[in-house]
Design a protein around this motif. Structure first.
Motif, PDB file in Angstrom:
ATOM      1  N   TRP A 107       0.847  -1.196   0.000  1.00 29.25           N
ATOM      2  CA  TRP A 107       0.000   0.000   0.000  1.00 29.25           C
ATOM      3  C   TRP A 107       0.886   1.252   0.000  1.00 29.25           C
ATOM      4  CZ3 TRP A 107      -5.118   0.678  -0.718  1.00 29.25           C
ATOM      5  CH2 TRP A 107      -5.935  -0.441  -0.637  1.00 29.25           C
ATOM      6  N   ILE A 108       0.508   2.229  -0.810  1.00 27.20           N
ATOM      7  CA  ILE A 108       1.234   3.491  -0.900  1.00 27.20           C
ATOM      8  C   ILE A 108       0.235   4.643  -0.901  1.00 27.20           C
ATOM      9  CG2 ILE A 108       3.253   2.546  -2.094  1.00 27.20           C
ATOM     10  CD1 ILE A 108       2.038   3.560  -4.743  1.00 27.20           C
ATOM     11  N   ALA A 109       0.730   5.844  -0.609  1.00 26.23           N
ATOM     12  CA  ALA A 109      -0.130   7.027  -0.619  1.00 26.23           C
ATOM     13  C   ALA A 109       0.695   8.256  -0.944  1.00 26.23           C
ATOM     14  CB  ALA A 109      -0.833   7.207   0.732  1.00 26.23           C
ATOM     15  N   ALA A 110       0.033   9.245  -1.532  1.00 26.84           N
ATOM     16  CA  ALA A 110       0.633  10.549  -1.814  1.00 26.84           C
ATOM     17  C   ALA A 110      -0.297  11.615  -1.252  1.00 26.84           C
ATOM     18  CB  ALA A 110       0.833  10.755  -3.305  1.00 26.84           C
ATOM     19  N   VAL A 111       0.263  12.538  -0.475  1.00 29.56           N
ATOM     20  CA  VAL A 111      -0.536  13.526   0.246  1.00 29.56           C
ATOM     21  C   VAL A 111      -0.017  14.932  -0.045  1.00 29.56           C
ATOM     22  CG1 VAL A 111      -1.469  14.178   2.500  1.00 29.56           C
ATOM     23  CG2 VAL A 111      -0.734  11.812   2.096  1.00 29.56           C
ATOM     24  N   HIS A 112      -0.945  15.849  -0.312  1.00 31.72           N
ATOM     25  CA  HIS A 112      -0.635  17.273  -0.451  1.00 31.72           C
ATOM     26  C   HIS A 112      -1.031  17.945   0.850  1.00 31.72           C
ATOM     27  CE1 HIS A 112      -2.516  21.317  -1.346  1.00 31.72           C
ATOM     28  NE2 HIS A 112      -1.254  21.535  -1.657  1.00 31.72           N
ATOM     29  N   CYS A 113      -0.034  18.499   1.572  1.00 31.41           N
ATOM     30  CA  CYS A 113      -0.318  19.071   2.883  1.00 31.41           C
ATOM     31  C   CYS A 113       0.194  20.503   2.970  1.00 31.41           C
ATOM     32  CB  CYS A 113       0.304  18.215   3.987  1.00 31.41           C
ATOM     33  SG  CYS A 113      -0.117  18.794   5.650  1.00 31.41           S
ATOM     34  N   GLY A 114      -0.706  21.453   2.813  1.00 33.73           N
ATOM     35  CA  GLY A 114      -0.404  22.855   3.067  1.00 33.73           C
ATOM     36  C   GLY A 114      -0.903  23.241   4.447  1.00 33.73           C
ATOM     37  N   ARG A 115      -0.964  24.543   4.703  1.00 34.19           N
ATOM     38  CA  ARG A 115      -1.421  24.988   6.017  1.00 34.19           C
ATOM     39  C   ARG A 115      -2.844  24.519   6.329  1.00 34.19           C
ATOM     40  NH1 ARG A 115      -4.819  28.556   6.833  1.00 34.19           N
ATOM     41  NH2 ARG A 115      -4.517  29.579   4.831  1.00 34.19           N
ATOM     42  N   PRO A 116      -3.825  24.675   5.404  1.00 32.71           N
ATOM     43  CA  PRO A 116      -5.170  24.193   5.739  1.00 32.71           C
ATOM     44  C   PRO A 116      -5.207  22.676   5.929  1.00 32.71           C
ATOM     45  CG  PRO A 116      -5.244  25.738   3.897  1.00 32.71           C
ATOM     46  CD  PRO A 116      -3.807  25.378   4.109  1.00 32.71           C
ATOM     47  N   GLY A 117      -4.435  21.944   5.109  1.00 35.09           N
ATOM     48  CA  GLY A 117      -4.414  20.492   5.235  1.00 35.09           C
ATOM     49  C   GLY A 117      -3.784  20.024   6.530  1.00 35.09           C
ATOM     50  N   LEU A 118      -2.764  20.755   6.985  1.00 33.88           N
ATOM     51  CA  LEU A 118      -2.139  20.427   8.268  1.00 33.88           C
ATOM     52  C   LEU A 118      -3.167  20.571   9.384  1.00 33.88           C
ATOM     53  CD1 LEU A 118       0.514  19.771   9.841  1.00 33.88           C
ATOM     54  CD2 LEU A 118       0.786  22.260  10.107  1.00 33.88           C
ATOM     55  N   ALA A 119      -3.887  21.695   9.385  1.00 29.82           N
ATOM     56  CA  ALA A 119      -4.891  21.927  10.425  1.00 29.82           C
ATOM     57  C   ALA A 119      -6.052  20.944  10.324  1.00 29.82           C
ATOM     58  CB  ALA A 119      -5.406  23.364  10.337  1.00 29.82           C
ATOM     59  N   ALA A 120      -6.413  20.571   9.102  1.00 33.15           N
ATOM     60  CA  ALA A 120      -7.530  19.638   8.900  1.00 33.15           C
ATOM     61  C   ALA A 120      -7.132  18.191   9.151  1.00 33.15           C
ATOM     62  CB  ALA A 120      -8.074  19.793   7.477  1.00 33.15           C
ATOM     63  N   GLY A 121      -5.835  17.915   9.202  1.00 26.79           N
ATOM     64  CA  GLY A 121      -5.371  16.565   9.485  1.00 26.79           C
ATOM     65  C   GLY A 121      -5.362  15.643   8.288  1.00 26.79           C
ATOM     66  N   VAL A 122      -4.963  16.154   7.115  1.00 28.74           N
ATOM     67  CA  VAL A 122      -4.980  15.315   5.921  1.00 28.74           C
ATOM     68  C   VAL A 122      -4.009  14.137   6.036  1.00 28.74           C
ATOM     69  CG1 VAL A 122      -3.314  16.766   4.646  1.00 28.74           C
ATOM     70  CG2 VAL A 122      -4.935  15.319   3.395  1.00 28.74           C
ATOM     71  N   VAL A 123      -2.868  14.340   6.682  1.00 23.98           N
ATOM     72  CA  VAL A 123      -1.905  13.230   6.812  1.00 23.98           C
ATOM     73  C   VAL A 123      -2.455  12.132   7.726  1.00 23.98           C
ATOM     74  CG1 VAL A 123       0.391  12.586   7.637  1.00 23.98           C
ATOM     75  CG2 VAL A 123       0.106  14.610   6.182  1.00 23.98           C
ATOM     76  N   PRO A 124      -2.920  12.450   8.946  1.00 22.47           N
ATOM     77  CA  PRO A 124      -3.530  11.397   9.764  1.00 22.47           C
ATOM     78  C   PRO A 124      -4.741  10.744   9.103  1.00 22.47           C
ATOM     79  CG  PRO A 124      -3.070  13.339  11.103  1.00 22.47           C
ATOM     80  CD  PRO A 124      -2.823  13.721   9.678  1.00 22.47           C
ATOM     81  N   ALA A 125      -5.543  11.530   8.379  1.00 25.13           N
ATOM     82  CA  ALA A 125      -6.718  10.969   7.706  1.00 25.13           C
ATOM     83  C   ALA A 125      -6.309   9.961   6.638  1.00 25.13           C
ATOM     84  CB  ALA A 125      -7.556  12.086   7.085  1.00 25.13           C
ATOM     85  N   THR A 126      -5.227  10.254   5.933  1.00 21.39           N
ATOM     86  CA  THR A 126      -4.755   9.335   4.903  1.00 21.39           C
ATOM     87  C   THR A 126      -4.206   8.059   5.523  1.00 21.39           C
ATOM     88  OG1 THR A 126      -4.201  11.237   3.517  1.00 21.39           O
ATOM     89  CG2 THR A 126      -3.259   9.111   2.891  1.00 21.39           C
ATOM     90  N   ILE A 127      -3.440   8.198   6.586  1.00 19.27           N
ATOM     91  CA  ILE A 127      -2.916   7.019   7.279  1.00 19.27           C
ATOM     92  C   ILE A 127      -4.072   6.141   7.750  1.00 19.27           C
ATOM     93  CG2 ILE A 127      -1.642   6.237   9.320  1.00 19.27           C
ATOM     94  CD1 ILE A 127       0.041   8.856   9.008  1.00 19.27           C
ATOM     95  N   ALA A 128      -5.120   6.764   8.298  1.00 14.51           N
ATOM     96  CA  ALA A 128      -6.282   6.004   8.761  1.00 14.51           C
ATOM     97  C   ALA A 128      -6.983   5.297   7.606  1.00 14.51           C
ATOM     98  CB  ALA A 128      -7.252   6.939   9.486  1.00 14.51           C
ATOM     99  N   ALA A 129      -7.083   5.974   6.452  1.00 17.66           N
ATOM    100  CA  ALA A 129      -7.734   5.364   5.292  1.00 17.66           C
ATOM    101  C   ALA A 129      -6.961   4.146   4.792  1.00 17.66           C
ATOM    102  CB  ALA A 129      -7.875   6.401   4.172  1.00 17.66           C
ATOM    103  N   VAL A 130      -5.640   4.269   4.759  1.00 22.58           N
ATOM    104  CA  VAL A 130      -4.811   3.130   4.325  1.00 22.58           C
ATOM    105  C   VAL A 130      -4.943   1.981   5.318  1.00 22.58           C
ATOM    106  CG1 VAL A 130      -2.465   2.357   3.825  1.00 22.58           C
ATOM    107  CG2 VAL A 130      -3.209   4.612   3.055  1.00 22.58           C
ATOM    108  N   ARG A 131      -4.956   2.289   6.603  1.00 21.02           N
ATOM    109  CA  ARG A 131      -5.111   1.231   7.608  1.00 21.02           C
ATOM    110  C   ARG A 131      -6.471   0.555   7.485  1.00 21.02           C
ATOM    111  NH1 ARG A 131      -2.229   4.591  12.585  1.00 21.02           N
ATOM    112  NH2 ARG A 131      -0.079   3.930  12.099  1.00 21.02           N
ATOM    113  N   ASP A 132      -7.511   1.335   7.229  1.00 20.40           N
ATOM    114  CA  ASP A 132      -8.838   0.748   7.048  1.00 20.40           C
ATOM    115  C   ASP A 132      -8.870  -0.192   5.846  1.00 20.40           C
ATOM    116  OD1 ASP A 132      -9.803   2.094   9.236  1.00 20.40           O
ATOM    117  OD2 ASP A 132     -10.801   3.673   8.080  1.00 20.40           O
ATOM    118  N   ALA A 133      -8.024   0.093   4.853  1.00 20.79           N
ATOM    119  CA  ALA A 133      -7.976  -0.730   3.640  1.00 20.79           C
ATOM    120  C   ALA A 133      -7.095  -1.963   3.805  1.00 20.79           C
ATOM    121  CB  ALA A 133      -7.478   0.112   2.465  1.00 20.79           C
ATOM    122  N   GLY A 134      -6.371  -2.049   4.908  1.00 13.75           N
ATOM    123  CA  GLY A 134      -5.544  -3.226   5.152  1.00 13.75           C
ATOM    124  C   GLY A 134      -4.048  -2.987   5.125  1.00 13.75           C
ATOM    125  N   GLY A 135      -3.630  -1.738   4.893  1.00 11.44           N
ATOM    126  CA  GLY A 135      -2.211  -1.415   4.898  1.00 11.44           C
ATOM    127  C   GLY A 135      -1.794  -0.790   6.212  1.00 11.44           C
TER     128      GLY A 135
END
Length: 231
Positions: A107-135
């Protein structure tokens, strides 16, 4: 080969590769269709994989890329897949391109994280999505981005983001309030249990060989962090 910058790879059942596109390629939303198509053709040739772009909107949505011909969603700020020979691209010109991998499952992922994404938690959200998928992402790469000594913001904005991600609080080299996006992302990765973090230590605003919206405004192009796998 186009993707020569800061190339890295991990060998396992699948080989996972990471690189950052040559800044001569124009991958910004403002690029003409034929120019961007040619850039993507070169990315495909360099990676021997199908490149997938996203229309980035500074949110926290992560989208699954199910196959080589699936294409990207209309809008999101992260892509993830277990499909080999698909190159996921996260574009940036001061924001942090974050690439994630689980060498055990592919499993791999690519994330775009600017200031709004940092505050919104795009990186943790992506990690959670990959874990939910089995990675289970274990390795992260952070590409060139504006540093905490250069990213000046109003004090109210610093307080707003700093309240959510305290590690992002910073001060510019000239003594004014700032945010350190990279430090914020590293803190979020650590909180998610990812300790193998490989950082390209380049400030896009300070290094003219990289695109920077802070430095060049609307004239700034975009480079991309790319991650892909193959047998």
């Amino acid at each position: 080969m186009t993707l020569l910058h800061h190339h890295d790879r991990i060998e396992g059942d699948l080989v996972i590769e990471v690189a950052f596109t040559d800044v001569s390629l124009s991958l910004g939303d403002a690029a003409a269709d034929d120019v961007r198509d040619e850039a993507l053709r070169q990315v495909a040739e360099a990676t021997m994989a199908t490149p997938v772009l996203m229309h980035q909107v500074h949110g926290a949505d992560a989208a699954l890329v199910a196959g080589r011909d699936a294409g990207g969603p209309d809008t999101c700020d992260a892509l993830y897949t277990s499909q080999p020979e698909v190159a996921l691209l996260a574009r940036a010109a001061d924001c942090v391109p974050v690439l994630l991998a689980d060498p055990d499952t592919g499993w791999i992922a690519a994330v775009h994280c600017g200031r709004p994404g940092l505050a919104a938690g795009v990186v943790p959200a992506t990690i959670a999505a990959v874990r939910d998928a089995g990675g289970h992402p274990k390795v992260a790469w952070m590409g060139p981005h504006v540093c905490g000594a250069c990213y000046e913001v109003p004090v109210q904005l610093q307080e707003q983001v700093g309240a959510i991600v305290p590690a992002s609080r910073s001060t510019t080299s000239w003594g004014t309030p700032a945010l350190d996006l990279g430090a914020g992302v590293r803190a979020q990765l650590a909180a998610a249990g990812i300790t193998d973090v490989r950082v390209v230590d380049v400030c896009t605003r300070e290094d003219p060989s990289w695109p920077s919206y802070r430095r060049d405004g609307a004239a700034a192009t975009r480079f991309a962090g790319a991650i892909w796998s193959h047998p």
